[in-house]
Design an enzyme around this catalytic site. Structure first.
Site, short mmCIF file in Angstrom:
data_model
loop_
_atom_site.label_atom_id
_atom_site.label_comp_id
_atom_site.label_asym_id
_atom_site.label_seq_id
_atom_site.Cartn_x
_atom_site.Cartn_y
_atom_site.Cartn_z
N ASP A 141 -14.65 22.98 -5.51
CA ASP A 141 -14.08 23.62 -6.71
C ASP A 141 -15.12 24.53 -7.34
O ASP A 141 -15.14 24.74 -8.56
CB ASP A 141 -13.61 22.55 -7.70
N LYS A 144 -15.62 30.43 -4.93
CA LYS A 144 -14.64 30.38 -3.84
C LYS A 144 -15.18 30.97 -2.54
O LYS A 144 -14.79 30.55 -1.46
CB LYS A 144 -13.35 31.10 -4.27
N ASP A 169 -9.78 23.17 -4.04
CA ASP A 169 -8.95 23.70 -5.11
C ASP A 169 -8.85 25.22 -4.97
O ASP A 169 -9.71 25.86 -4.35
CB ASP A 169 -9.57 23.35 -6.48
N ASN A 170 -7.83 25.82 -5.54
CA ASN A 170 -7.72 27.27 -5.71
C ASN A 170 -7.62 28.07 -4.42
O ASN A 170 -8.09 29.21 -4.36
CB ASN A 170 -8.91 27.82 -6.51
N GLU A 199 -3.70 25.72 -12.87
CA GLU A 199 -3.72 24.84 -14.04
C GLU A 199 -3.12 25.50 -15.29
O GLU A 199 -3.42 26.63 -15.61
CB GLU A 199 -5.16 24.36 -14.33
O1 LIG Z 1 -14.16 30.11 -10.51
C1 LIG Z 1 -13.66 29.00 -10.54
N1 LIG Z 1 -14.41 27.91 -10.35
C2 LIG Z 1 -15.84 28.05 -10.06
C3 LIG Z 1 -16.67 28.24 -11.35
C4 LIG Z 1 -18.14 28.52 -11.04
C5 LIG Z 1 -18.74 27.45 -10.15
C6 LIG Z 1 -20.25 27.60 -10.09
N2 LIG Z 1 -20.81 26.44 -9.38
C7 LIG Z 1 -20.62 25.16 -9.75
C8 LIG Z 1 -21.34 24.35 -8.87
C9 LIG Z 1 -21.96 25.19 -7.94
C10 LIG Z 1 -22.83 24.94 -6.86
N3 LIG Z 1 -23.32 26.00 -6.16
C11 LIG Z 1 -22.95 27.25 -6.50
C12 LIG Z 1 -22.11 27.56 -7.55
C13 LIG Z 1 -21.61 26.51 -8.28
C14 LIG Z 1 -12.20 28.85 -10.88
C15 LIG Z 1 -11.53 29.96 -11.40
C16 LIG Z 1 -10.18 29.86 -11.74
C17 LIG Z 1 -9.46 31.04 -12.28
C18 LIG Z 1 -10.09 31.91 -13.17
C19 LIG Z 1 -9.42 33.01 -13.67
C20 LIG Z 1 -8.10 33.25 -13.30
F1 LIG Z 1 -7.45 34.32 -13.81
C21 LIG Z 1 -7.45 32.39 -12.42
C22 LIG Z 1 -8.14 31.28 -11.91
C23 LIG Z 1 -9.49 28.63 -11.59
C24 LIG Z 1 -10.18 27.54 -11.07
O2 LIG Z 1 -9.55 26.34 -10.89
C25 LIG Z 1 -11.52 27.63 -10.70
O3 LIG Z 1 -12.14 26.52 -10.16
MG LIG Z 2 -10.66 25.06 -9.62
#
Ligand SMILES: O=C(NCCCCCn1ccc2cnccc21)c1cc(-c2ccc(F)cc2)cc(O)c1O
Ligand SMILES: [Mg+2]
Length: 214
Positions: A141, A144, A169-170, A199
């Site tokens: 998660d 991506k 996810d996603n 979500e």
């Molecule tokens: O970006 C998403 N998640 C990732 C967030 C950053 C993770 C960073 N990170 C954490 C641990 C880690 C370890 N190594 C490297 C990097 C690491 C996300 C986005 C949406 C979304 C957003 C806008 C929209 F318009 C529609 C959907 C919905 C989701 O459910 C999501 O999960």
């Molecule tokens: Mg997610």
């Protein structure tokens, strides 16, 4: 000074959830994010699919990539058997500060180990630094575009065994097209798509469950 969205989510938990009651923490976050402001938690609809996969796998070791405020971490940890181990990676230190407080409110801090850093750096250190052999379940998660390289990295590091389950996810929104193509075409994975919604919205999204065949 202006609060951040994770700080406001923590406030909603502290105002509306009961200490030591993980389900009330999950409910408080969902109500806040559905009624006040959207946030990227896996949410209640996909969360039920997550719950069913966790219950089916009944994992002793879990890796979560992407903690955020700890919503899915709490959902997973609340379903684990007593001595199970959940390691969750978070890149953003501000998110980590909030997530630790959410775990404490849920009374689950002893079941969860939050590690700060990037998956590409931390995955190769899992065995030596965290005493992990293999993961029974991995919840992807995070960024991506890291789903595929990190899956290959986990294989290379011997962190997956025959039967290890990856749940991503996603895979539709924002999407992980290269990852989907790989797990769906590789003979070493048995994949299944669980159609759902992004979500707190009506937009299509879903979870991809992939069993590593060894
Ligand atoms: O970006 C998403 N998640 C990732 C967030 C950053 C993770 C960073 N990170 C954490 C641990 C880690 C370890 N190594 C490297 C990097 C690491 C996300 C986005 C949406 C979304 C957003 C806008 C929209 F318009 C529609 C959907 C919905 C989701 O459910 C999501 O999960
Ligand atoms: Mg997610």
């Amino acid at each position: 000074t202006q609060s951040t969205r994770p700080q406001r989510i923590l406030g909603a938990v502290q105002r509306n959830a009961t200490r030591g009651d993980p389900r009330s923490v999950v409910r408080a976050i969902d109500q806040y994010c559905r009624n006040q402001e959207w946030a990227m938690n896996v949410g209640d609809e996909k969360g039920c699919i997550l719950d069913s996969v966790v219950s089916e796998v009944n994992p002793a070791t879990v890796l979560e990539l992407g903690t955020y405020c700890g919503y899915s971490t709490v959902r997973i940890a609340s379903l684990l058997p007593p001595h199970a181990k959940l390691i969750t990676l978070e890149f953003n230190p501000e998110f980590a500060v909030i997530a630790r407080q959410v775990f404490a409110w849920a009374g689950l801090e002893d079941k969860i180990q939050l590690v700060e850093g990037a998956s590409g750096d931390l995955i190769p250190k899992m065995k030596e630094q965290f005493g992990v052999e293999t993961f029974d379940l991995v919840f992807l998660d995070h960024w991506k575009d890291r789903y595929l390289p990190d899956t290959k990295l986990m294989e290379e590091c011997g962190l997956l065994r025959k039967g290890s389950v990856l749940l991503a996810d996603n895979v539709i929104c924002p999407g992980a097209p290269e990852y989907l193509e790989f797990v769906r075409s590789s003979p070493r994975y048995e994949s299944q798509y669980f159609k759902s919604h992004l979500e707190y919205t009506k937009v299509e999204d879903g979870l991809e469950k992939s069993v590593f065949l060894g």
